[in-house]
Motif scaffolding. Structure first.
Motif, PDB file in Angstrom:
ATOM      1  N   VAL A  67      33.426   3.585  30.294  1.00 40.84           N
ATOM      2  CA  VAL A  67      33.339   2.121  30.348  1.00 40.84           C
ATOM      3  C   VAL A  67      33.137   1.656  31.783  1.00 40.84           C
ATOM      4  O   VAL A  67      32.298   0.795  32.071  1.00 40.84           O
ATOM      5  N   SER A  68      33.893   2.240  32.715  1.00 38.33           N
ATOM      6  CA  SER A  68      33.791   1.837  34.119  1.00 38.33           C
ATOM      7  C   SER A  68      32.399   2.093  34.683  1.00 38.33           C
ATOM      8  O   SER A  68      31.807   1.234  35.345  1.00 38.33           O
ATOM      9  N   VAL A  69      31.856   3.281  34.412  1.00 33.63           N
ATOM     10  CA  VAL A  69      30.499   3.592  34.882  1.00 33.63           C
ATOM     11  C   VAL A  69      29.493   2.673  34.204  1.00 33.63           C
ATOM     12  O   VAL A  69      28.557   2.165  34.845  1.00 33.63           O
ATOM     13  N   GLY A  70      29.664   2.412  32.907  1.00 32.74           N
ATOM     14  CA  GLY A  70      28.738   1.561  32.178  1.00 32.74           C
ATOM     15  C   GLY A  70      28.686   0.142  32.702  1.00 32.74           C
ATOM     16  O   GLY A  70      27.641  -0.512  32.648  1.00 32.74           O
ATOM     17  N   ARG A  71      29.788  -0.337  33.225  1.00 33.41           N
ATOM     18  CA  ARG A  71      29.821  -1.700  33.764  1.00 33.41           C
ATOM     19  C   ARG A  71      29.081  -1.824  35.088  1.00 33.41           C
ATOM     20  O   ARG A  71      28.561  -2.884  35.418  1.00 33.41           O
ATOM     21  N   THR A  72      29.037  -0.720  35.860  1.00 30.89           N
ATOM     22  CA  THR A  72      28.483  -0.792  37.216  1.00 30.89           C
ATOM     23  C   THR A  72      27.112  -0.165  37.364  1.00 30.89           C
ATOM     24  O   THR A  72      26.420  -0.438  38.341  1.00 30.89           O
ATOM     25  N   GLN A  73      26.705   0.684  36.421  1.00 33.50           N
ATOM     26  CA  GLN A  73      25.411   1.357  36.529  1.00 33.50           C
ATOM     27  C   GLN A  73      24.608   1.103  35.264  1.00 33.50           C
ATOM     28  O   GLN A  73      24.536   1.939  34.377  1.00 33.50           O
ATOM     29  N   THR A  74      24.005  -0.062  35.206  1.00 27.71           N
ATOM     30  CA  THR A  74      23.289  -0.451  34.001  1.00 27.71           C
ATOM     31  C   THR A  74      21.783  -0.336  34.138  1.00 27.71           C
ATOM     32  O   THR A  74      21.062  -0.505  33.172  1.00 27.71           O
ATOM     33  N   LEU A  75      21.284  -0.079  35.331  1.00 29.35           N
ATOM     34  CA  LEU A  75      19.834  -0.025  35.528  1.00 29.35           C
ATOM     35  C   LEU A  75      19.408   1.427  35.537  1.00 29.35           C
ATOM     36  O   LEU A  75      19.805   2.205  36.393  1.00 29.35           O
ATOM     37  N   SER A  76      18.579   1.805  34.567  1.00 30.67           N
ATOM     38  CA  SER A  76      18.275   3.222  34.385  1.00 30.67           C
ATOM     39  C   SER A  76      17.272   3.763  35.385  1.00 30.67           C
ATOM     40  O   SER A  76      17.289   4.930  35.712  1.00 30.67           O
ATOM     41  N   GLY A  77      16.388   2.926  35.892  1.00 25.61           N
ATOM     42  CA  GLY A  77      15.287   3.455  36.678  1.00 25.61           C
ATOM     43  C   GLY A  77      15.588   3.644  38.146  1.00 25.61           C
ATOM     44  O   GLY A  77      14.890   4.363  38.835  1.00 25.61           O
ATOM     45  N   SER A  78      16.622   2.995  38.694  1.00 22.73           N
ATOM     46  CA  SER A  78      16.808   3.001  40.129  1.00 22.73           C
ATOM     47  C   SER A  78      17.800   4.045  40.626  1.00 22.73           C
ATOM     48  O   SER A  78      17.865   4.310  41.809  1.00 22.73           O
ATOM     49  N   THR A  79      18.586   4.619  39.746  1.00 27.62           N
ATOM     50  CA  THR A  79      19.608   5.581  40.151  1.00 27.62           C
ATOM     51  C   THR A  79      19.223   6.963  39.655  1.00 27.62           C
ATOM     52  O   THR A  79      18.977   7.140  38.479  1.00 27.62           O
TER      53      THR A  79
END
Length: 467
Positions: free
Chosen positions: A338-350
């Protein structure tokens, strides 16, 4: 009482004969991935199944929705043929049919899927396996059901990937597509485009070679249950990669009574505090938790889902479920997803996390109680085999034994241990058969890299090579 049971059996059999059998079963959309299923390791077979002559007989599997087919997903400790198994149907606790042999519908190295048509409908089933096969058995999952006759398993020549393409927004996650892991064509037609939540599972299988596990799980769901495809939308390997399951726009089959709007994400492996012996590490890797969180975050953006503990839940946290899934060790890390999902929502940039490397010969194992075990060293029930926990004896003699799991033991591996082929040939360390290589006493697939250059090669399996 006997008259009543006979009348019940006759009426049920008539339903089958007149084509009404599916009225007794639950449709796929109402089922979970482990509905009416029994799982057993080799230790559990010896402890909980009944010995009858040369057979070990299971407890009765209750199937209140009815069953006329039994099927199994079998994992072995090393490549080999599927062990002999038979199943029968019961009605009101009494046998209602003869023991029927399970025939393999899919086999690949150490994995098999097998099915038996039981010839009658009952409300329970039993499975039996040759007692001598227990020593090579890593895991047995079996089920009994009335398959959905409207969805027949694809024929081999119909292998394919006819479906909607993976959404472009997900491609930055490095997802292993159905084409890449060798999926059969989906037969699903029920759409479910409005997603509102996530359910997290574990597959209760080995975690090694995720692509092969994907093929086995799909065949188990299709051949045994009669489902249109694998039940989950995505599966997460302990290598830190995401594997595409049932196409996302379709209705999944993973949480009984809660499949609508629910995205099924299953971790490949077994992550409970018990029942996972010999299936590899019982705790999910940090890389798998991280990539699962990024997947949840990206999908939440696409579907407008709030990422919180109410919408990212374990299988057993849904109402009406009777299961330990996704296992205590994975369930305890849902808050991290949940914590990662809240902060890393953009798939293409990371960039995607670096996959966990495949264990190399000689790798040690960390016990869940803290002890570190050298290659070929043993705890009370398991042995460290090239970085993976397996049942005792899976990769030869124990170089040392420490039963508490807390201290570990550091005896070195037997150098250059040889391997015996199932056809009888003896192969020196790093020698190769047609498809496998002997790596410190353990057969490994040459397609996966084995353990380096073949010292010598002998394809028949009966002669062997090297000394």
């Amino acid at each position: 009482m006997t008259i009543l049971r006979t009348a019940l059996l006759v009426s049920i059999t008539l339903l089958l004969a007149t084509g009404c059998a599916n009225q007794l079963g639950s449709p796929e959309r109402e089922q979970g991935h482990d509905s009416f299923e029994m799982t057993a390791s080799s230790e559990e077979l010896l402890e909980g199944w009944t010995r009858e002559g040369e057979w070990l007989v299971s407890p009765v599997l209750d199937v209140p929705d009815g069953a006329n087919r039994a099927g199994a997903l079998v994992g072995l400790t090393s490549p080999g043929e599927m062990p002999a198994m038979e199943a029968r149907v019961l009605s009101a606790g009494e046998p209602a049919g003869e023991w029927t042999t399970l025939g393999a519908t899919w086999s690949e190295e150490d994995q098999h899927v097998a099915v038996a048509e039981l010839g009658a409908i009952g409300d329970g089933a039993q499975l039996r396996i040759r007692a001598g096969a227990v020593e090579i058995l890593q895991l047995l999952r079996w089920t009994a059901t009335i398959p959905d006759e409207a969805v027949e398993a694809p024929e081999e020549e119909e292998l394919g990937t006819s479906r909607e393409a993976l959404r472009t927004e997900l491609r930055g996650l490095g997802i292993v597509t159905r084409e890449s892991w060798g999926a059969r064509a989906t037969r699903c037609t029920d759409g479910d485009s409005r997603k509102t939540r996530f359910a997290v599972h574990h597959t209760v299988t080995s975690s090694t070679d995720p692509a092969r596990q994907m093929r086995g799980i799909q065949r188990f769901h299709q051949d045994t249950r009669g489902w249109c495809d694998v039940g989950y939308h995505f599966l997460v390997g302990q290598d830190g990669r995401i594997y595409e399951g049932r196409p996302l726009h379709l209705l999944g089959a993973h949480v009984g009574g809660h499949n609508t709007g629910n995205i099924g994400i299953s971790f490949i492996g077994c992550f409970h505090t018990s029942g996972c012996g010999g299936l590899g590490a019982s705790r999910p890797t940090d890389g798998s938790i991280e990539i699962a969180g990024r997947l949840v975050g990206t999908l939440s953006r696409l579907y407008g889902i709030t990422v919180d503990s109410a919408r990212v839940r374990g299988h057993r946290d849904h109402s009406g479920q009777s299961t330990t899934c996704p296992g205590d060790h994975l369930r305890g890390r849902l808050s991290e997803i949940v914590s990662v999902g809240r902060t890393q929502t953009l798939s293409g940039s990371t960039p995607a996390p670096t996959p966990t490397p495949t264990p190399t010969p000689g790798a040690s194992c960390r016990h869940t109680f803290g002890g570190n075990y050298a290659n070929h060293a043993c705890s009370a029930s398991y042995q460290c085999c090239d970085g993976t926990w397996r049942t005792r004896g899976a990769c030869g003699g124990c170089t040392c034994v420490e039963a508490s799991g807390e201290t570990g033991c550091s005896g070195g591996p037997p150098p250059g241990a040889s391997c015996t082929h199932s056809f009888g040939g003896r192969y020196a360390n790093t020698a190769c058969s047609a498809s496998y290589q002997c790596c410190d006493g353990t057969w490994r697939a040459r397609s996966s890299g084995g353990c380096g250059t073949c010292f010598c090669t002998e394809a028949s399996g009966s002669t062997g090579c090297g000394t």
